[in-house]
Write a protein that holds these residues in place. Structure first.
Motif, PDB file in Angstrom:
ATOM      1  N   VAL A 107       0.846  -1.193   0.000  1.00  0.00           N
ATOM      2  CA  VAL A 107       0.000   0.000   0.000  1.00  0.00           C
ATOM      3  C   VAL A 107       0.877   1.237   0.000  1.00  0.00           C
ATOM      4  O   VAL A 107       1.740   1.399   0.873  1.00  0.00           O
ATOM      5  N   MET A 108       0.678   2.099  -0.985  1.00  0.00           N
ATOM      6  CA  MET A 108       1.354   3.386  -1.069  1.00  0.00           C
ATOM      7  C   MET A 108       0.340   4.439  -0.633  1.00  0.00           C
ATOM      8  O   MET A 108      -0.664   4.676  -1.313  1.00  0.00           O
ATOM      9  N   THR A 109       0.580   5.086   0.509  1.00  0.00           N
ATOM     10  CA  THR A 109      -0.433   5.967   1.076  1.00  0.00           C
ATOM     11  C   THR A 109       0.205   7.102   1.865  1.00  0.00           C
ATOM     12  O   THR A 109       1.428   7.264   1.868  1.00  0.00           O
ATOM     13  N   ALA A 110      -0.623   7.885   2.530  1.00  0.00           N
ATOM     14  CA  ALA A 110      -0.187   9.006   3.365  1.00  0.00           C
ATOM     15  C   ALA A 110      -0.402   8.662   4.834  1.00  0.00           C
ATOM     16  O   ALA A 110      -1.080   7.681   5.154  1.00  0.00           O
ATOM     17  N   PRO A 111       0.153   9.444   5.752  1.00  0.00           N
ATOM     18  CA  PRO A 111      -0.202   9.256   7.161  1.00  0.00           C
ATOM     19  C   PRO A 111      -1.707   9.490   7.331  1.00  0.00           C
ATOM     20  O   PRO A 111      -2.295  10.318   6.623  1.00  0.00           O
ATOM     21  N   PRO A 112      -2.362   8.774   8.228  1.00  0.00           N
ATOM     22  CA  PRO A 112      -3.803   8.979   8.422  1.00  0.00           C
ATOM     23  C   PRO A 112      -4.086  10.378   8.961  1.00  0.00           C
ATOM     24  O   PRO A 112      -3.444  10.825   9.912  1.00  0.00           O
ATOM     25  N   TYR A 113      -5.045  11.063   8.347  1.00  0.00           N
ATOM     26  CA  TYR A 113      -5.358  12.441   8.756  1.00  0.00           C
ATOM     27  C   TYR A 113      -6.855  12.743   8.657  1.00  0.00           C
ATOM     28  O   TYR A 113      -7.315  13.770   9.163  1.00  0.00           O
ATOM     29  N   TYR A 114      -7.609  11.861   8.015  1.00  0.00           N
ATOM     30  CA  TYR A 114      -8.998  12.151   7.674  1.00  0.00           C
ATOM     31  C   TYR A 114      -9.954  11.463   8.661  1.00  0.00           C
ATOM     32  O   TYR A 114      -9.672  10.344   9.089  1.00  0.00           O
ATOM     33  N   PRO A 115     -11.085  12.079   9.048  1.00  0.00           N
ATOM     34  CA  PRO A 115     -11.622  13.346   8.545  1.00  0.00           C
ATOM     35  C   PRO A 115     -11.239  14.564   9.379  1.00  0.00           C
ATOM     36  O   PRO A 115     -11.769  15.653   9.168  1.00  0.00           O
ATOM     37  N   GLU A 116     -10.338  14.396  10.346  1.00  0.00           N
ATOM     38  CA  GLU A 116     -10.014  15.509  11.251  1.00  0.00           C
ATOM     39  C   GLU A 116      -9.145  16.579  10.581  1.00  0.00           C
ATOM     40  O   GLU A 116      -9.015  17.675  11.093  1.00  0.00           O
ATOM     41  N   TRP A 117      -8.527  16.224   9.442  1.00  0.00           N
ATOM     42  CA  TRP A 117      -7.546  17.096   8.786  1.00  0.00           C
ATOM     43  C   TRP A 117      -6.417  17.432   9.746  1.00  0.00           C
ATOM     44  O   TRP A 117      -5.982  18.557   9.887  1.00  0.00           O
ATOM     45  N   LYS A 118      -5.950  16.372  10.380  1.00  0.00           N
ATOM     46  CA  LYS A 118      -4.826  16.461  11.310  1.00  0.00           C
ATOM     47  C   LYS A 118      -4.203  15.070  11.390  1.00  0.00           C
ATOM     48  O   LYS A 118      -4.922  14.083  11.558  1.00  0.00           O
ATOM     49  N   VAL A 119      -2.879  14.982  11.250  1.00  0.00           N
ATOM     50  CA  VAL A 119      -2.218  13.676  11.302  1.00  0.00           C
ATOM     51  C   VAL A 119      -2.532  13.013  12.643  1.00  0.00           C
ATOM     52  O   VAL A 119      -2.398  13.627  13.708  1.00  0.00           O
TER      53      VAL A 119
ATOM     54  N   VAL B   6      -1.052  18.997   5.071  1.00  0.00           N
ATOM     55  CA  VAL B   6      -2.391  18.867   5.644  1.00  0.00           C
ATOM     56  C   VAL B   6      -2.815  20.232   6.189  1.00  0.00           C
ATOM     57  O   VAL B   6      -2.344  20.658   7.249  1.00  0.00           O
ATOM     58  N   PRO B   7      -3.678  20.948   5.481  1.00  0.00           N
ATOM     59  CA  PRO B   7      -4.080  22.285   5.938  1.00  0.00           C
ATOM     60  C   PRO B   7      -4.981  22.221   7.164  1.00  0.00           C
ATOM     61  O   PRO B   7      -5.772  21.291   7.315  1.00  0.00           O
ATOM     62  N   LYS B   8      -4.859  23.216   8.023  1.00  0.00           N
ATOM     63  CA  LYS B   8      -5.728  23.286   9.197  1.00  0.00           C
ATOM     64  C   LYS B   8      -7.144  23.687   8.801  1.00  0.00           C
ATOM     65  O   LYS B   8      -8.117  23.248   9.403  1.00  0.00           O
ATOM     66  N   SER B   9      -7.250  24.567   7.806  1.00  0.00           N
ATOM     67  CA  SER B   9      -8.542  24.934   7.238  1.00  0.00           C
ATOM     68  C   SER B   9      -8.474  24.685   5.739  1.00  0.00           C
ATOM     69  O   SER B   9      -7.446  24.942   5.109  1.00  0.00           O
ATOM     70  N   VAL B  10      -9.562  24.185   5.169  1.00  0.00           N
ATOM     71  CA  VAL B  10      -9.542  23.736   3.778  1.00  0.00           C
ATOM     72  C   VAL B  10     -10.155  24.791   2.863  1.00  0.00           C
ATOM     73  O   VAL B  10     -11.294  25.210   3.049  1.00  0.00           O
TER      74      VAL B  10
ATOM     75  N   THR C 131      -9.949  25.983  -1.624  1.00  0.00           N
ATOM     76  CA  THR C 131      -9.654  25.380  -2.921  1.00  0.00           C
ATOM     77  C   THR C 131      -8.153  25.290  -3.157  1.00  0.00           C
ATOM     78  O   THR C 131      -7.622  24.237  -3.536  1.00  0.00           O
ATOM     79  N   LEU C 132      -7.438  26.399  -2.914  1.00  0.00           N
ATOM     80  CA  LEU C 132      -6.000  26.417  -3.135  1.00  0.00           C
ATOM     81  C   LEU C 132      -5.288  25.436  -2.210  1.00  0.00           C
ATOM     82  O   LEU C 132      -4.409  24.678  -2.641  1.00  0.00           O
ATOM     83  N   LYS C 133      -5.672  25.420  -0.940  1.00  0.00           N
ATOM     84  CA  LYS C 133      -5.028  24.525   0.018  1.00  0.00           C
ATOM     85  C   LYS C 133      -5.316  23.055  -0.306  1.00  0.00           C
ATOM     86  O   LYS C 133      -4.474  22.189  -0.131  1.00  0.00           O
ATOM     87  N   ARG C 134      -6.520  22.786  -0.802  1.00  0.00           N
ATOM     88  CA  ARG C 134      -6.844  21.414  -1.185  1.00  0.00           C
ATOM     89  C   ARG C 134      -5.975  20.974  -2.364  1.00  0.00           C
ATOM     90  O   ARG C 134      -5.486  19.840  -2.403  1.00  0.00           O
ATOM     91  N   LEU C 135      -5.775  21.864  -3.334  1.00  0.00           N
ATOM     92  CA  LEU C 135      -4.926  21.545  -4.478  1.00  0.00           C
ATOM     93  C   LEU C 135      -3.483  21.301  -4.037  1.00  0.00           C
ATOM     94  O   LEU C 135      -2.816  20.384  -4.528  1.00  0.00           O
ATOM     95  N   LEU C 136      -2.987  22.117  -3.104  1.00  0.00           N
ATOM     96  CA  LEU C 136      -1.643  21.919  -2.569  1.00  0.00           C
ATOM     97  C   LEU C 136      -1.555  20.605  -1.803  1.00  0.00           C
ATOM     98  O   LEU C 136      -0.545  19.890  -1.880  1.00  0.00           O
ATOM     99  N   HIS C 137      -2.589  20.292  -1.071  1.00  0.00           N
ATOM    100  CA  HIS C 137      -2.675  19.036  -0.318  1.00  0.00           C
ATOM    101  C   HIS C 137      -2.559  17.827  -1.251  1.00  0.00           C
ATOM    102  O   HIS C 137      -1.730  16.929  -1.036  1.00  0.00           O
ATOM    103  N   LEU C 138      -3.343  17.830  -2.316  1.00  0.00           N
ATOM    104  CA  LEU C 138      -3.343  16.708  -3.260  1.00  0.00           C
ATOM    105  C   LEU C 138      -2.033  16.615  -4.024  1.00  0.00           C
ATOM    106  O   LEU C 138      -1.472  15.527  -4.205  1.00  0.00           O
ATOM    107  N   SER C 139      -1.529  17.759  -4.478  1.00  0.00           N
ATOM    108  CA  SER C 139      -0.292  17.745  -5.268  1.00  0.00           C
ATOM    109  C   SER C 139       0.921  17.373  -4.420  1.00  0.00           C
ATOM    110  O   SER C 139       1.853  16.733  -4.910  1.00  0.00           O
ATOM    111  N   SER C 140       0.917  17.740  -3.139  1.00  0.00           N
ATOM    112  CA  SER C 140       2.047  17.387  -2.269  1.00  0.00           C
ATOM    113  C   SER C 140       2.143  15.879  -2.089  1.00  0.00           C
ATOM    114  O   SER C 140       3.235  15.303  -2.085  1.00  0.00           O
TER     115      SER C 140
END
Length: 420
Positions: A37-49, A74-78, A80-89
């Motif tokens: 599994v290639m994934t990220a640290p768990p952060y959802y749905p709290e938007w915090k690792v 992982v932005p503290k507040s979501v 559009t721009l922060k979501r795009l940065l989140h996904l691209s990172s």
């Protein structure tokens, strides 16, 4: 089978895509597949690792699954721009990790959307390793973004849709969780023979109407005479949960009608503040609960809520609904008639109560109809639908069989290529 699951979300996330990915990986291991599994640290749905995890590269063997985690923003507040940065990172960090693991040589690379940002590196990796490329669509993230007003209409929308279509058409297989979503993929140019139906599931042996929820009901302060109306899951923008607050205000004069919201998410604090300002003492909030308590919680509630905004209902199918149906729950579902949810309700009358999204009057009317009838006995139409269509073993076994057939064709194609 050598199987590489590539996704932003994985267990121990308790809701949505992470939960399903965890189930799938473990099921495949139990069937003697080798799973990475290639994934990220768990952060959802709290938007915090999550506590106990670091936002760094890591590798661990978890119950036979090799889990490779890559850091992300992982932005503290979501926004559009922060979501795009989140996904691209995540696409950047995990893409480097993926290319450094060419030695894995998987038979299948199973990329879960979101995120589409990982499509280029996935296709390159499959080209280099000869793996079967599968794009599994849990959310059409481009459709969801524009449907919810997070992106500007016009040229940017046309470019985004063109890019999405270009990548989708280059995967060997495009699977999704509903027939409506497969039709959407077809409209984006994916050929019929490359489409595969792979719905979300429920453990119908674990989540059943037979579980006794009375102890949790009593523990949380509800009497047997109360009508408990439950929303459980992500508390985000696409849910449109303000309508639940309006409904709680409408029923405020009836002491037997109680509202309960269980979950976390980027919008949770805002929603709690709104409820407090409205003086809604008939509504309480609780954090996400352990998975082992879910059957009892579902059994405890009289009425379940599946709430979405209009734009989201066209692009996604709520994962929470599978367990509500398996529990034989009585539900109010916000969706338009042309969506997959609308088509299911039309084909199976009584499976749930469908109401127009973002229509407070319609939502309250639906609740009033269910409040007025007996809801302590299971909804047998919902339960039977779950047994016939959502059983975990049936769904995943069929998927494995379909994949094996595709792998056989892929091997024949590669053999002919090498022969030439």
């Amino acid at each position: 089978m050598e199987f590489l699951l590539y996704s932003l979300n994985y267990k121990p996330e308790l809701t949505g895509i992470g939960k399903y990915n965890g189930d799938l990986a473990q099921y495949l291991v139990d069937k003697k597949a080798n799973v990475t599994v290639m994934t990220a640290p768990p952060y959802y749905p709290e938007w915090k690792v999550h506590e106990g995890f670091s936002n760094k590269f890591s590798a661990v063997n978890d119950s036979g699954v090799q889990v490779l985690r890559s850091p992300l923003y992982v932005p503290k507040s979501v926004s559009t721009l922060k979501r795009l940065l989140h996904l691209s990172s995540f696409a950047l960090s995990s893409g480097m990790r993926l290319l450094s693991n060419l030695r894995l040589k998987p038979h299948v690379v199973f990329l879960v959307q979101p995120t589409l940002f990982c499509a280029p590196i996935t296709l390159l990796y499959c080209k280099l390793t000869g793996a079967l490329s599968v794009m599994h669509i849990q959310d059409f993230e481009v459709d969801a973004m524009f449907g919810l007003g997070m992106g500007k209409q016009g040229l940017s929308q046309r470019i985004a849709r063109a890019v999405e279509s270009w990548f989708l058409r280059r995967f060997d297989v495009v699977s999704s969780i509903s027939y409506s979503m497969l039709e959407n993929a077809r409209s984006k140019g994916v050929e019929e023979q490359n489409l595969l139906f792979f719905p979300n599931w429920s453990d119908t042996k674990f989540v059943t109407p037979d579980v006794d929820g009375s102890s949790i009901r009593s523990k949380w302060g509800y009497s047997q005479e109360d009508k408990v109306i439950l929303y459980s899951g992500n508390i985000g923008q696409k849910q449109g949960l303000e309508v639940v607050l309006d409904a709680a205000k409408h029923f405020h004069a009836d002491p037997k009608v109680k509202f309960l919201i269980i979950g976390n998410g980027a919008y949770a604090d805002t929603l709690k503040m709104m409820a407090s300002d409205m003086g809604l003492d008939n509504l309480q909030f609780k954090p996400l609960q352990p998975w082992e308590d879910i059957p009892a919680i579902l059994s405890m509630a009289d009425i379940h809520l599946v709430v979405q905004k209009k734009g989201a209902a066209d692009a996604v199918l709520p994962s929470k609904l599978t367990n509500i149906l398996s529990a034989g729950g009585h539900a109010v579902v916000t969706a338009e008639a042309h969506t997959e949810l609308g088509k299911i309700e039309n084909k199976y009358p009584g499976i749930y109560h469908l109401v127009e999204p973002e229509n407070t009057a319609s939502f309250i009317d639906g609740l009033e109809q269910l409040v007025a009838v007996e809801t302590r006995t299971p909804n047998l139409i919902a339960r039977q639908y779950a047994i016939d269509n959502l059983n975990k073993d049936k769904v995943i076994d069929r998927f494995i069989s379909d994949l094996n057939a595709r792998l056989e064709k892929n091997s024949e194609k590669l053999g002919k290529t090498h022969a030439n």
